[in-house]
Structure formats: structure tokens, C-alpha cells
Scaffold this motif. Sequence first.
Motif, PDB file in Angstrom:
ATOM      1  N   GLU A  16       8.497  -0.610   8.431  1.00  0.00           N
ATOM      2  CA  GLU A  16       8.084   0.779   8.446  1.00  0.00           C
ATOM      3  C   GLU A  16       6.902   0.734   9.453  1.00  0.00           C
ATOM      4  OE1 GLU A  16       8.264   1.867   3.719  1.00  0.00           O
ATOM      5  OE2 GLU A  16       6.329   1.814   4.655  1.00  0.00           O
ATOM      6  N   VAL A  17       6.820   1.974  10.135  1.00  0.00           N
ATOM      7  CA  VAL A  17       5.892   2.081  11.399  1.00  0.00           C
ATOM      8  C   VAL A  17       5.171   3.551  10.869  1.00  0.00           C
ATOM      9  CG1 VAL A  17       5.623   2.538  13.787  1.00  0.00           C
ATOM     10  CG2 VAL A  17       7.335   0.801  12.915  1.00  0.00           C
ATOM     11  N   VAL A  18       3.950   3.538  10.927  1.00  0.00           N
ATOM     12  CA  VAL A  18       3.172   5.078  10.662  1.00  0.00           C
ATOM     13  C   VAL A  18       3.179   5.672  12.021  1.00  0.00           C
ATOM     14  CG1 VAL A  18       1.005   5.870   9.801  1.00  0.00           C
ATOM     15  CG2 VAL A  18       1.906   3.682   8.706  1.00  0.00           C
ATOM     16  N   SER A  57      -3.696   5.372   4.045  1.00  0.00           N
ATOM     17  CA  SER A  57      -3.485   6.093   2.849  1.00  0.00           C
ATOM     18  C   SER A  57      -2.015   5.820   2.932  1.00  0.00           C
ATOM     19  CB  SER A  57      -3.567   7.428   2.610  1.00  0.00           C
ATOM     20  OG  SER A  57      -4.884   7.584   2.654  1.00  0.00           O
ATOM     21  N   ALA A  58      -1.159   5.643   4.134  1.00  0.00           N
ATOM     22  CA  ALA A  58       0.228   5.770   4.475  1.00  0.00           C
ATOM     23  C   ALA A  58       0.936   4.338   4.275  1.00  0.00           C
ATOM     24  CB  ALA A  58       0.802   6.343   5.710  1.00  0.00           C
ATOM     25  N   VAL A  59      -0.200   3.304   4.493  1.00  0.00           N
ATOM     26  CA  VAL A  59       0.340   1.902   4.385  1.00  0.00           C
ATOM     27  C   VAL A  59       1.037   1.498   3.472  1.00  0.00           C
ATOM     28  CG1 VAL A  59      -0.303  -0.355   5.011  1.00  0.00           C
ATOM     29  CG2 VAL A  59      -1.185   1.414   6.522  1.00  0.00           C
ATOM     30  N   THR A  60       2.144   0.868   3.392  1.00  0.00           N
ATOM     31  CA  THR A  60       2.693   0.090   2.021  1.00  0.00           C
ATOM     32  C   THR A  60       2.756  -1.579   2.526  1.00  0.00           C
ATOM     33  OG1 THR A  60       4.915   0.278   2.940  1.00  0.00           O
ATOM     34  CG2 THR A  60       4.110   2.376   1.836  1.00  0.00           C
ATOM     35  N   ASP A  61       3.566  -2.220   1.510  1.00  0.00           N
ATOM     36  CA  ASP A  61       3.407  -3.606   1.649  1.00  0.00           C
ATOM     37  C   ASP A  61       4.895  -3.811   3.095  1.00  0.00           C
ATOM     38  OD1 ASP A  61       5.901  -2.966   0.198  1.00  0.00           O
ATOM     39  OD2 ASP A  61       5.136  -4.435  -1.204  1.00  0.00           O
ATOM     40  N   ARG A  62       5.448  -2.627   3.340  1.00  0.00           N
ATOM     41  CA  ARG A  62       6.536  -2.918   4.363  1.00  0.00           C
ATOM     42  C   ARG A  62       6.036  -2.346   5.704  1.00  0.00           C
ATOM     43  NH1 ARG A  62       8.839  -0.612  -0.134  1.00  0.00           N
ATOM     44  NH2 ARG A  62       8.936   1.152   0.803  1.00  0.00           N
ATOM     45  N   THR A  63       5.014  -1.959   5.864  1.00  0.00           N
ATOM     46  CA  THR A  63       4.292  -1.331   7.128  1.00  0.00           C
ATOM     47  C   THR A  63       4.100  -2.639   7.927  1.00  0.00           C
ATOM     48  OG1 THR A  63       3.343   0.671   5.941  1.00  0.00           O
ATOM     49  CG2 THR A  63       2.758   0.138   8.114  1.00  0.00           C
ATOM     50  N   VAL A  64       4.406  -2.370   9.105  1.00  0.00           N
ATOM     51  CA  VAL A  64       4.171  -3.544  10.016  1.00  0.00           C
ATOM     52  C   VAL A  64       3.421  -3.137  11.430  1.00  0.00           C
ATOM     53  CG1 VAL A  64       6.458  -4.821   9.526  1.00  0.00           C
ATOM     54  CG2 VAL A  64       6.318  -3.212  11.394  1.00  0.00           C
ATOM     55  N   ALA A  65       3.130  -1.795  11.609  1.00  0.00           N
ATOM     56  CA  ALA A  65       2.775  -1.371  12.781  1.00  0.00           C
ATOM     57  C   ALA A  65       2.432   0.150  12.542  1.00  0.00           C
ATOM     58  CB  ALA A  65       3.771  -1.672  14.030  1.00  0.00           C
ATOM     59  N   ILE A  66       1.318   0.489  13.701  1.00  0.00           N
ATOM     60  CA  ILE A  66       1.012   2.091  13.769  1.00  0.00           C
ATOM     61  C   ILE A  66       1.322   2.560  15.288  1.00  0.00           C
ATOM     62  CG2 ILE A  66      -1.080   3.558  13.664  1.00  0.00           C
ATOM     63  CD1 ILE A  66      -2.496   1.325  12.142  1.00  0.00           C
ATOM     64  N   ALA A  67       1.832   3.629  15.159  1.00  0.00           N
ATOM     65  CA  ALA A  67       2.230   3.995  16.485  1.00  0.00           C
ATOM     66  C   ALA A  67       1.667   5.625  17.018  1.00  0.00           C
ATOM     67  CB  ALA A  67       3.875   4.270  16.737  1.00  0.00           C
ATOM     68  N   PRO A  68       0.505   5.534  17.235  1.00  0.00           N
ATOM     69  CA  PRO A  68      -0.197   6.703  17.733  1.00  0.00           C
ATOM     70  C   PRO A  68       0.465   7.625  18.788  1.00  0.00           C
ATOM     71  CG  PRO A  68      -1.680   4.988  18.326  1.00  0.00           C
ATOM     72  CD  PRO A  68      -0.321   4.439  17.875  1.00  0.00           C
ATOM     73  N   VAL A  69      -0.132   8.740  19.152  1.00  0.00           N
ATOM     74  CA  VAL A  69       0.202   9.384  20.207  1.00  0.00           C
ATOM     75  C   VAL A  69      -0.808  10.100  20.767  1.00  0.00           C
ATOM     76  CG1 VAL A  69       1.667  11.356  20.909  1.00  0.00           C
ATOM     77  CG2 VAL A  69       2.640  10.049  19.325  1.00  0.00           C
TER      78      VAL A  69
END
Length: 226
Positions: A16-18, A57-69
Motif C-alpha cells: 500500500e502506498v499513501v 490516519s491512512a497508514v495500515t500494517d500493509r503501508t510501505v510508502a508515502i508518495a506526495p505531489v
Amino acid sequence: MSATEITAVGIGSGDEVVVPAFGGAEVAGAVRGLGAHPVFADIDPLSFCLSPAAVESAVTDRTVAIAPVHLFGHPADMVCLHEVAQRRGLRVVDPDDGRGVVSVDAVRRRQFADYLDRRLRGVVKPRVALGVQHAFTEYVVRVPGNGRPDRDAFKRALRARGVACYVPVKIPAHRTPEFRTDVWLPESERAADETLALPLETSMTKRDLHRLVSACNGLGGLMDSA
């Protein structure tokens, strides 16, 4: 942002990527192209960029990264996003697009933006976070409805006066058929309803800017109470 850039930080199938819902459709597509899952988070209403609090708030145990713009020339809050990433053990895909390079065009755009900031009335002008250099690749205002002429009516009236304005993000990514989810992201949805990009080309003359201000202010007074 390309799939190659995302792959470079080790994102793959099932991760998962936020990503931001507002202005984040391209990066969400790149994430999905790798077999990963884009998770949409809300934006900061002032910068229009990914909100660090919403990311957390959106992070879960499957989140690996954040991709801002970095949107409209305003950089995302990379300091706070990196702090979130460090706390949660995530990686950050930094979409650095030459933010540190000050070109002649960038200086000229800032001068034009300052001219508009001082003269426009009746719309909510762009706001710049403390200590940030805004490149103003797009000059994006808000035109709130609130019982008054809304953004779309304002756009039509400006275009009828020869102003080449446009809606920068018509639909937030989480409301598109490709990525539709049930998550409610109020700031992203409000921004999609209210934002309007005014022309800000480096080839514009002072007369062009004056005509733009006159056209906007001739309508903008209708918005003062909104």
C-alpha cells in the motif's frame, strides 16, 4: 511521477502506498501499475498538498510508502511527511521536480503572482506556507459557492470576457471510476469544487495582467460575502 521512480524505493505487488486524492491520479496509476494499492489521503487546504496528519490516519500494517505531489508550484510538507515516515517505518517517494532551482521564469511568475495577490478581490487567493518558495506553475484561486455564483459560473463568466481560466483538478482521484472508494476526504472534494486556475504565463504583459484583474474584480465583488 513514474512507475520507475516508485520501483526505485522498493514498492511492489501487494504493498500500500499513501497518495493524495487531489491531484494524485497520475501517481496512483503508477502505484497500481506495479501491482501495489494506492490509499488516498486528504490534503492541507492551504497548500493543496498531502496532509501529514491525514497520511498518518491512512497508514495500515500493509503501508510501505508515502508518495506526495508538489502541486501548482507549492511543495508538499516534506519535513513533516518524513517525520511520519520515520515514526511508522515507511519510505517516502520524493517527487522533487527542481524545487531548488530558481529560474528566470520562476522569478517572473512570482512577480506576477505578487501583482495578482495585491489586486484581486472576491476570490480566495493562493496561500504560501511560512518559509516556502512557491513557484506558481499555476495560479489557483478558490471561488466558494455559499449561495453566491459558484466556481463554474465564475469560470464561464471569465471565459466570456476572454480569460483563459480552467479547472485544475476536476475530480479527486478517489471519486473517479478508475479509483473509486468510499472514503470521505472533505478537503480534497471541496478543493475540486472550488478551485480555478487563472492564466499566469511568463509571456504576459502588464496590460494582460491588468485585464485579468479587471475581469476578475468585475465579477469578484459578487463573491465578497461567500
